[in-house]
Design a protein around this motif. Structure first.
Motif, PDB file in Angstrom:
ATOM      1  N   UNK A  97      33.089  26.059  43.039  1.00 19.38           N
ATOM      2  CA  UNK A  97      34.108  26.609  42.964  1.00 19.38           C
ATOM      3  C   UNK A  97      34.300  27.168  41.509  1.00 19.38           C
ATOM      4  N   UNK A  98      34.221  28.534  41.069  1.00 18.41           N
ATOM      5  CA  UNK A  98      33.996  29.078  39.894  1.00 18.41           C
ATOM      6  C   UNK A  98      35.365  29.669  39.630  1.00 18.41           C
ATOM      7  N   UNK A  99      36.043  29.433  38.533  1.00 20.78           N
ATOM      8  CA  UNK A  99      37.448  29.953  38.255  1.00 20.78           C
ATOM      9  C   UNK A  99      37.423  30.385  36.743  1.00 20.78           C
ATOM     10  N   UNK A 134      37.592  39.407  38.513  1.00 24.64           N
ATOM     11  CA  UNK A 134      38.849  38.676  37.921  1.00 24.64           C
ATOM     12  C   UNK A 134      38.503  37.445  37.293  1.00 24.64           C
ATOM     13  N   UNK A 135      37.426  36.663  37.405  1.00 26.99           N
ATOM     14  CA  UNK A 135      37.253  35.715  36.564  1.00 26.99           C
ATOM     15  C   UNK A 135      36.295  35.534  35.564  1.00 26.99           C
ATOM     16  N   UNK A 136      35.774  36.914  35.489  1.00 28.69           N
ATOM     17  CA  UNK A 136      34.735  37.088  34.340  1.00 28.69           C
ATOM     18  C   UNK A 136      35.256  37.185  33.002  1.00 28.69           C
ATOM     19  N   UNK A 137      34.510  36.550  31.916  1.00 25.05           N
ATOM     20  CA  UNK A 137      34.694  36.520  30.514  1.00 25.05           C
ATOM     21  C   UNK A 137      34.323  37.748  29.903  1.00 25.05           C
ATOM     22  N   UNK A 172      26.753  40.966  47.492  1.00 23.89           N
ATOM     23  CA  UNK A 172      27.978  40.179  48.047  1.00 23.89           C
ATOM     24  C   UNK A 172      29.057  41.309  48.486  1.00 23.89           C
ATOM     25  N   UNK A 173      29.729  40.902  49.427  1.00 27.14           N
ATOM     26  CA  UNK A 173      30.953  41.435  49.986  1.00 27.14           C
ATOM     27  C   UNK A 173      31.965  41.981  48.938  1.00 27.14           C
ATOM     28  N   UNK A 174      32.319  43.191  48.992  1.00 26.75           N
ATOM     29  CA  UNK A 174      33.509  43.742  47.914  1.00 26.75           C
ATOM     30  C   UNK A 174      34.555  42.765  47.429  1.00 26.75           C
ATOM     31  N   UNK A 175      35.157  42.056  48.278  1.00 28.67           N
ATOM     32  CA  UNK A 175      36.083  41.390  48.224  1.00 28.67           C
ATOM     33  C   UNK A 175      35.593  39.907  47.063  1.00 28.67           C
ATOM     34  N   UNK A 176      34.326  39.640  47.395  1.00 31.55           N
ATOM     35  CA  UNK A 176      33.875  38.623  46.551  1.00 31.55           C
ATOM     36  C   UNK A 176      33.364  39.305  45.264  1.00 31.55           C
ATOM     37  N   UNK A 177      33.091  40.586  45.151  1.00 27.52           N
ATOM     38  CA  UNK A 177      32.911  41.203  43.926  1.00 27.52           C
ATOM     39  C   UNK A 177      34.265  41.227  43.072  1.00 27.52           C
ATOM     40  N   UNK A 178      35.387  41.593  43.772  1.00 31.94           N
ATOM     41  CA  UNK A 178      36.530  41.664  43.261  1.00 31.94           C
ATOM     42  C   UNK A 178      36.999  40.250  42.445  1.00 31.94           C
ATOM     43  N   UNK A 179      36.814  39.273  43.018  1.00 25.70           N
ATOM     44  CA  UNK A 179      36.881  37.986  42.680  1.00 25.70           C
ATOM     45  C   UNK A 179      35.982  37.443  41.185  1.00 25.70           C
ATOM     46  N   UNK A 209      43.349  50.439  42.335  1.00 24.19           N
ATOM     47  CA  UNK A 209      43.808  49.643  41.348  1.00 24.19           C
ATOM     48  C   UNK A 209      44.892  48.441  41.788  1.00 24.19           C
ATOM     49  N   UNK A 210      45.457  48.944  43.053  1.00 22.74           N
ATOM     50  CA  UNK A 210      46.269  47.761  43.738  1.00 22.74           C
ATOM     51  C   UNK A 210      45.492  46.911  44.110  1.00 22.74           C
ATOM     52  N   UNK A 211      44.132  47.032  44.719  1.00 24.62           N
ATOM     53  CA  UNK A 211      43.325  46.126  45.094  1.00 24.62           C
ATOM     54  C   UNK A 211      42.589  45.360  43.968  1.00 24.62           C
ATOM     55  N   UNK A 212      41.939  46.208  43.019  1.00 27.57           N
ATOM     56  CA  UNK A 212      41.227  45.624  42.096  1.00 27.57           C
ATOM     57  C   UNK A 212      42.288  45.491  40.766  1.00 27.57           C
ATOM     58  N   UNK A 213      42.713  44.452  40.500  1.00 25.14           N
ATOM     59  CA  UNK A 213      43.759  44.053  39.798  1.00 25.14           C
ATOM     60  C   UNK A 213      43.628  42.819  39.099  1.00 25.14           C
ATOM     61  N   UNK A 214      43.988  42.383  37.743  1.00 26.63           N
ATOM     62  CA  UNK A 214      43.668  41.075  37.425  1.00 26.63           C
ATOM     63  C   UNK A 214      44.473  40.074  38.149  1.00 26.63           C
ATOM     64  N   UNK A 215      43.870  38.936  38.367  1.00 23.80           N
ATOM     65  CA  UNK A 215      44.637  37.628  39.073  1.00 23.80           C
ATOM     66  C   UNK A 215      43.996  36.335  38.290  1.00 23.80           C
ATOM     67  N   UNK A 216      44.856  35.933  37.817  1.00 21.47           N
ATOM     68  CA  UNK A 216      44.473  34.491  36.835  1.00 21.47           C
ATOM     69  C   UNK A 216      44.280  33.395  38.015  1.00 21.47           C
ATOM     70  N   UNK A 217      44.886  33.441  39.140  1.00 22.35           N
ATOM     71  CA  UNK A 217      44.587  32.501  40.025  1.00 22.35           C
ATOM     72  C   UNK A 217      43.218  32.585  40.799  1.00 22.35           C
ATOM     73  N   UNK A 218      42.245  33.676  40.690  1.00 29.44           N
ATOM     74  CA  UNK A 218      41.465  34.020  41.412  1.00 29.44           C
ATOM     75  C   UNK A 218      40.331  32.897  41.139  1.00 29.44           C
ATOM     76  N   UNK A 219      39.322  32.602  42.346  1.00 34.52           N
ATOM     77  CA  UNK A 219      38.332  31.740  42.523  1.00 34.52           C
ATOM     78  C   UNK A 219      37.347  32.441  43.334  1.00 34.52           C
ATOM     79  N   UNK A 220      36.001  31.620  43.048  1.00 40.27           N
ATOM     80  CA  UNK A 220      34.851  32.107  43.924  1.00 40.27           C
ATOM     81  C   UNK A 220      34.120  30.755  44.522  1.00 40.27           C
TER      82      UNK A 220
END
Length: 410
Positions: A208-210, A300-303, A290-297, A190-201
């Motif tokens: 660029x998606x945000x 974070x931007x998913x409605x 996709x890589x795990x880091x992209x999945x996390x992003x 939960x430290x890595x997978x956390x909300x981030x309002x500034x995230x983008x892909x």
């Protein structure tokens, strides 16, 4: 303490625990066919990979898979025996019991305690088989499933205890074994997978998606197939974009078949289903795996994140999405029902009801503020019940109790 892990595909569900034990100074080894990642100071013993189930006319019906599992068990037993002859006898063995790897453990190491990972016990009723109305098991299917459990039944007799990630998955096992099986998830970081309002892909085409742009609906599965509700999610997407034309659905996953059967005529389910659905190509994106880091992003931007599944094993992706604060819209199937309390920390819809799914998605897209508390509650659920550090402590406690000696801990 020396802890030996047994898993066909590398560390698998044991990766975080193995890394924690090794970092603390414990002796850690892995017996495997293939290696999925490297963990410093872990000894890896690779055994020869066995070819898949054989079609032998002299073999009894449906014995191909049990034979395959027995051959895997022999390879693991040979490896453990070679380790023992070199003085590398573990204090405890932790292994996945689904593929036969643990079948002959006690024949090699009769006094070494063993903890089995009990992921899924096959049944012809009450789980994945027969869930779809057009998939009612016949006699041959029932016999095949019973024989498929041979390796697990022999392994259950050979292990002192087991762990299952959810209560429902534990409940599938024979009643006389459930008392030895603890419920303990592998854990979510939960430290890595956390909300981030500034995230983008950033997409391969440069877009660029945000979270501040067009509303994004995510769907993740190992492969895009019926077991994980891909047909229903895609059909619901076609209905949603008619009323919400700026919505973008991102379907992450391969185009093969991990579970169940391929579509009529072969190929992948994605291409098969898109032929019959009127959905604008600009409203759907299929990035593959996709890589795990992209999945996390993406989380974070998913409605809204869709997680549909037959009654089957619970995917990490569902919990990771919730940890990132995504609104979880799931199917009212086990074990999703074990995690989601409808209207409190997520939404549940009937698996086959694409109208209900589309309505839930539209509600999330049209009134996102209404679901802010629900998204926050979803993350709290993961923090309370599935936090990685807490799960690792519980797993270590089990190992110490079974081995009768303390682990080195950080």
């Amino acid at each position: 303490m020396h802890v030996a892990f047994v898993h066909r595909r590398g560390f698998g569900q044991f990766a975080a625990l193995a890394a924690r034990l090794a970092k603390a100074g414990n002796e850690v080894s892995l017996i495997t066919e293939t290696i999925d990642q490297k963990i410093p100071s872990v000894l890896v013993f690779r055994h020869r990979a066995e070819s898949g189930p054989r079609a032998d006319p002299h073999m009894a019906r449906h014995m191909g898979i049990p034979d395959h599992h027995a051959r895997i068990g022999h390879r693991v037993a040979e490896t453990l025996d070679a380790m023992a002859r070199q003085g590398l006898v573990p204090d405890i063995v932790v292994g996945h019991i689904g593929w036969g790897s643990m079948m002959f453990l006690k024949d090699v190491l009769p006094r070494v305690p063993a903890l089995g990972y009990c992921e899924f016990f096959y049944r012809s009723e009450g789980a994945d088989i027969g869930f779809s109305p057009d998939d009612q098991p016949d006699l041959e299917t029932r016999k095949r499933l019973r024989l498929r459990n041979i390796a697990q039944l022999l392994s259950l007799e050979a292990i002192e205890a087991g762990i299952s990630p959810t209560q429902w998955q534990r409940s599938l096992y024979p009643a006389d074994a459930q008392g030895r099986i603890s419920v303990c998830h592998e854990g979510i970081d939960t430290l890595q997978f956390r909300p981030d309002q500034t995230a983008s892909v950033r997409l391969s085409d440069g877009r660029v998606l945000s979270a501040g742009g067009s509303p994004i609906v995510t769907f993740v599965a190992r492969d895009l197939e019926p077991y994980r509700g891909f047909p229903q999610a895609l059909e619901a997407a076609a209905k949603v974009v008619r009323q919400h034309p700026d919505a973008l659905f991102i379907f992450v996953g391969g185009n093969g078949t991990s579970y169940g059967v391929p579509p009529p005529g072969g190929g992948g389910w994605k291409d098969h289903l898109l032929k019959s659905l009127d959905i604008p190509p600009e409203n759907v994106l299929f990035p593959g795996v996709v890589p795990h880091a992209v999945l996390r992003q993406l989380f974070q931007i998913s409605a809204a994140h869709l997680y549909l599944t037959y009654p089957f094993v619970l995917s990490w992706s569902m919990l990771e999405a919730m940890a990132c604060g995504a609104l979880l819209i799931g199917s009212d199937t086990a074990p999703v029902q074990e995690v989601i309390c409808p209207g409190q920390n997520g939404l549940l819809v009937p698996f086959f009801d694409t109208d209900a799914l589309a309505e839930a998605i539209l509600g999330a897209l049209k009134n996102p503020e209404r679901y802010l508390d629900m998204r926050a509650a979803g993350r709290r659920t993961v923090e309370r019940d599935f936090r990685l550090t807490d799960c690792l402590v519980r797993q270590q406690d089990i190992l110490e109790q079974m081995a009768g000696k303390p682990l080195a801990r950080q």
